[in-house]
Design a protein around this motif. Structure first.
Motif, PDB file in Angstrom:
ATOM      1  N   LEU A 165       0.815  -1.208   0.000  1.00  0.00           N
ATOM      2  CA  LEU A 165       0.000   0.000   0.000  1.00  0.00           C
ATOM      3  C   LEU A 165       0.849   1.259   0.000  1.00  0.00           C
ATOM      4  N   TRP A 166       1.990   1.221   0.706  1.00  0.00           N
ATOM      5  CA  TRP A 166       2.796   2.436   0.838  1.00  0.00           C
ATOM      6  C   TRP A 166       3.550   2.793  -0.447  1.00  0.00           C
ATOM      7  N   LYS A 167       3.473   1.934  -1.484  1.00  0.00           N
ATOM      8  CA  LYS A 167       4.086   2.256  -2.761  1.00  0.00           C
ATOM      9  C   LYS A 167       3.082   2.827  -3.752  1.00  0.00           C
ATOM     10  N   ASN A 168       1.826   2.932  -3.348  1.00  0.00           N
ATOM     11  CA  ASN A 168       0.776   3.477  -4.196  1.00  0.00           C
ATOM     12  C   ASN A 168       0.510   4.926  -3.776  1.00  0.00           C
ATOM     13  N   THR A 169       0.889   5.871  -4.627  1.00  0.00           N
ATOM     14  CA  THR A 169       0.781   7.289  -4.277  1.00  0.00           C
ATOM     15  C   THR A 169      -0.652   7.694  -3.996  1.00  0.00           C
ATOM     16  N   TYR A 170      -1.574   7.207  -4.796  1.00  0.00           N
ATOM     17  CA  TYR A 170      -2.993   7.543  -4.622  1.00  0.00           C
ATOM     18  C   TYR A 170      -3.482   7.078  -3.252  1.00  0.00           C
ATOM     19  N   VAL A 171      -3.117   5.869  -2.852  1.00  0.00           N
ATOM     20  CA  VAL A 171      -3.514   5.340  -1.548  1.00  0.00           C
ATOM     21  C   VAL A 171      -2.871   6.156  -0.428  1.00  0.00           C
ATOM     22  N   LEU A 172      -1.589   6.516  -0.589  1.00  0.00           N
ATOM     23  CA  LEU A 172      -0.906   7.311   0.440  1.00  0.00           C
ATOM     24  C   LEU A 172      -1.583   8.670   0.627  1.00  0.00           C
ATOM     25  N   LEU A 173      -2.059   9.265  -0.455  1.00  0.00           N
ATOM     26  CA  LEU A 173      -2.750  10.551  -0.341  1.00  0.00           C
ATOM     27  C   LEU A 173      -4.069  10.405   0.420  1.00  0.00           C
ATOM     28  N   TYR A 295     -12.424   5.490  -2.967  1.00  0.00           N
ATOM     29  CA  TYR A 295     -12.050   4.074  -2.944  1.00  0.00           C
ATOM     30  C   TYR A 295     -12.564   3.315  -4.165  1.00  0.00           C
ATOM     31  N   GLN A 296     -13.652   3.790  -4.784  1.00  0.00           N
ATOM     32  CA  GLN A 296     -14.358   3.018  -5.801  1.00  0.00           C
ATOM     33  C   GLN A 296     -13.521   2.653  -7.026  1.00  0.00           C
ATOM     34  N   ILE A 352      -5.915  20.555   2.716  1.00  0.00           N
ATOM     35  CA  ILE A 352      -6.355  21.043   1.412  1.00  0.00           C
ATOM     36  C   ILE A 352      -5.331  20.699   0.333  1.00  0.00           C
ATOM     37  N   ALA A 353      -4.041  20.817   0.663  1.00  0.00           N
ATOM     38  CA  ALA A 353      -2.998  20.474  -0.307  1.00  0.00           C
ATOM     39  C   ALA A 353      -3.078  19.003  -0.705  1.00  0.00           C
ATOM     40  N   VAL A 354      -3.293  18.133   0.280  1.00  0.00           N
ATOM     41  CA  VAL A 354      -3.420  16.699  -0.003  1.00  0.00           C
ATOM     42  C   VAL A 354      -4.682  16.433  -0.826  1.00  0.00           C
ATOM     43  N   ALA A 355      -5.803  17.098  -0.478  1.00  0.00           N
ATOM     44  CA  ALA A 355      -7.049  16.903  -1.216  1.00  0.00           C
ATOM     45  C   ALA A 355      -6.911  17.341  -2.672  1.00  0.00           C
ATOM     46  N   LEU A 356      -6.204  18.442  -2.909  1.00  0.00           N
ATOM     47  CA  LEU A 356      -5.983  18.899  -4.287  1.00  0.00           C
ATOM     48  C   LEU A 356      -5.146  17.887  -5.068  1.00  0.00           C
ATOM     49  N   ALA A 357      -4.143  17.309  -4.401  1.00  0.00           N
ATOM     50  CA  ALA A 357      -3.311  16.298  -5.055  1.00  0.00           C
ATOM     51  C   ALA A 357      -4.134  15.053  -5.401  1.00  0.00           C
ATOM     52  N   ILE A 358      -5.025  14.653  -4.491  1.00  0.00           N
ATOM     53  CA  ILE A 358      -5.899  13.517  -4.777  1.00  0.00           C
ATOM     54  C   ILE A 358      -6.807  13.825  -5.961  1.00  0.00           C
ATOM     55  N   GLY A 359      -7.353  15.037  -6.001  1.00  0.00           N
ATOM     56  CA  GLY A 359      -8.232  15.423  -7.104  1.00  0.00           C
ATOM     57  C   GLY A 359      -7.542  15.320  -8.450  1.00  0.00           C
ATOM     58  N   SER A 363      -9.005  11.468 -11.536  1.00  0.00           N
ATOM     59  CA  SER A 363      -9.509  11.270 -12.896  1.00  0.00           C
ATOM     60  C   SER A 363      -8.756  10.142 -13.597  1.00  0.00           C
ATOM     61  N   GLY A 364      -7.439  10.122 -13.444  1.00  0.00           N
ATOM     62  CA  GLY A 364      -6.647   9.074 -14.076  1.00  0.00           C
ATOM     63  C   GLY A 364      -6.958   7.696 -13.517  1.00  0.00           C
ATOM     64  N   ILE A 365      -7.109   7.616 -12.196  1.00  0.00           N
ATOM     65  CA  ILE A 365      -7.441   6.340 -11.560  1.00  0.00           C
ATOM     66  C   ILE A 365      -8.819   5.871 -12.009  1.00  0.00           C
ATOM     67  N   LEU A 366      -9.762   6.804 -12.140  1.00  0.00           N
ATOM     68  CA  LEU A 366     -11.109   6.447 -12.581  1.00  0.00           C
ATOM     69  C   LEU A 366     -11.100   5.935 -14.016  1.00  0.00           C
ATOM     70  N   MET A 367     -10.322   6.570 -14.887  1.00  0.00           N
ATOM     71  CA  MET A 367     -10.250   6.120 -16.269  1.00  0.00           C
ATOM     72  C   MET A 367      -9.653   4.705 -16.354  1.00  0.00           C
ATOM     73  N   GLN A 368      -8.634   4.440 -15.534  1.00  0.00           N
ATOM     74  CA  GLN A 368      -8.064   3.086 -15.489  1.00  0.00           C
ATOM     75  C   GLN A 368      -9.106   2.065 -15.052  1.00  0.00           C
ATOM     76  N   ALA A 369      -9.938   2.446 -14.078  1.00  0.00           N
ATOM     77  CA  ALA A 369     -10.982   1.536 -13.601  1.00  0.00           C
ATOM     78  C   ALA A 369     -11.993   1.252 -14.691  1.00  0.00           C
ATOM     79  N   LEU A 370     -12.360   2.288 -15.466  1.00  0.00           N
ATOM     80  CA  LEU A 370     -13.332   2.098 -16.545  1.00  0.00           C
ATOM     81  C   LEU A 370     -12.764   1.200 -17.642  1.00  0.00           C
TER      82      LEU A 370
END
Length: 373
Positions: A165-173, A295-296, A352-359, A363-370
């Motif tokens: 988990l700690w190697k996944n940037t999206y999860v760390l955020l 998470y979705q 807020i800085a972390v939330a902006l980074a997640i935002g 989109s990229g993570i969602l496109m990969q899921a689709l």
């Protein structure tokens, strides 16, 4: 000490969930968690009748804190499997409204029930309630079956499951945002109850205020869950959803910091402290729904592991850390609520800085899921 102990016990239980999640089906794990809650709720009343050993005084609040993590984890893990991202935006607010509704109903009935059945037997009613939750959950999973295979194959064949988990940037955020939420919550809590103690020095007046406040909090959370969360996320999306709560807390605490820095610790500071606490609960439903939507898009295996690790391991650890931080700031360094307000603003900026980074990554993570689907 309760926060520290609860953090340790909860982290241990949820680590067990992570271990078992690789080896048994989701339904069995859900039944095991709710069964643990039922067993504890049945055993504690008998311990009370056996002479009330001193350790029980400590055990009750610790177990209560554990349930406040364990039960939402069961709920949102189930919801995460059942709903898509689009459905989550519409329905997670409705799902979250069950919590404040429970607060309102239990708050109105508890005093009457204590007089009828006595305090120890309230735990028996809690066991009955958990039993009903178990039956409902099993019925839902039977009517809307999900993949009951191991959420993380032992061979790691599913994409993304072998990566820590700690190697996944999206999860760390996501974990970082949850850590900021936890620290901010306890700072707001400390500031609010400090001002409650100042404004209501008489115990009877304080109890009356807290009773009214508890009911108002439940009603506010219910309204927010039913009427605010779905329309807000439908119109503005998850990116703004993750920013709503820290922005609201900043709006609430800024007047306290400004006025307190100029005029000192005056009685008026109760009102921005009170407003900040209400804003915390009003926008928490939006924040909770947004995080669960984040998470979705994860692969199914990570979608099971990350919420469990985040809310069962990271959050209890940060709860204990926040307790230690507040002790150091208030007792060792002598921080007033105004100083704590400045600390809260620093936490909000990081949040807020972390939330902006997640935002930016969402989109990229969602496109990969689709594409995977």
């Amino acid at each position: 000490y309760v926060y520290v102990a609860a953090g340790a016990v909860t982290a241990l239980i949820m680590y067990g969930n992570l271990y078992l999640g690789d080896r048994i089906s989701f339904t069995r794990l859900l039944a095991l968690n709710l069964g643990l809650g039922i067993a504890a709720s049945l055993l504690l009343p008998f311990a009370l009748r056996s002479g009330q050993p001193p350790w029980l005084i400590f055990a009750f609040p610790v177990w209560s804190e554990c349930l406040m993590v364990l039960l939402p984890s069961v709920l949102w893990s189930t919801a995460g499997y059942l709903f898509t991202v689009r459905q989550g935006k519409r329905l997670f607010g409705l799902v979250s409204s069950g919590l404040p509704l429970g607060f309102i109903v239990s708050g109105l009935l508890t005093s009457w029930l204590v007089g009828v059945i006595g305090s120890p037997n309230l735990l028996l009613l809690a066991a009955v309630s958990l039993g009903a939750s178990l039956l409902l959950a099993l019925g839902i999973l039977r009517s809307f079956p999900i993949d009951q295979g191991n959420t993380t194959p032992l061979g790691g064949s599913e994409a993304g499951t072998s990566e820590p988990l700690w190697k996944n940037t999206y999860v760390l955020l996501i974990l970082g945002m949850l850590a900021a939420w936890t620290v901010a919550f306890f700072i707001v809590d400390n500031v609010f109850y400090n001002q409650v103690g100042v404004r209501f020095p008489d115990q009877s007046e304080m109890a009356a205020f807290l009773g009214t406040y508890s009911t108002a909090r439940g009603i506010l959370m219910l309204i927010a869950g039913l009427l605010l969360t779905g329309p807000f996320l439908g119109r503005f999306g998850v990116r703004f959803g993750t920013l709503a709560l820290p922005a609201a807390l900043a709006v609430g605490i800024t007047p306290l910091v400004l006025v307190g820095s100029i005029a000192g610790l005056i009685p008026w500071l109760f009102w921005p402290a009170f407003a900040t606490k209400l804003l915390n609960y009003a926008f928490d439903a939006v924040d909770r729904a947004s995080v669960n939507i984040l998470y979705q898009p994860l692969p199914p295996a990570l979608r099971a592991r990350v919420p469990t690790f985040a809310e069962g391991v990271v959050q209890p650890i940060m709860t204990a850390a926040a307790g230690v931080l507040l002790v150091v700031l208030t007792r060792t360094m002598g921080f007033s609520i105004v100083h704590l307000g400045f600390v809260l603003l620093i936490v909000i900026v990081v949040w807020i800085a972390v939330a902006l980074a997640i935002g930016r990554q969402y989109s990229g993570i969602l496109m990969q899921a689709l594409v995977r689907r």
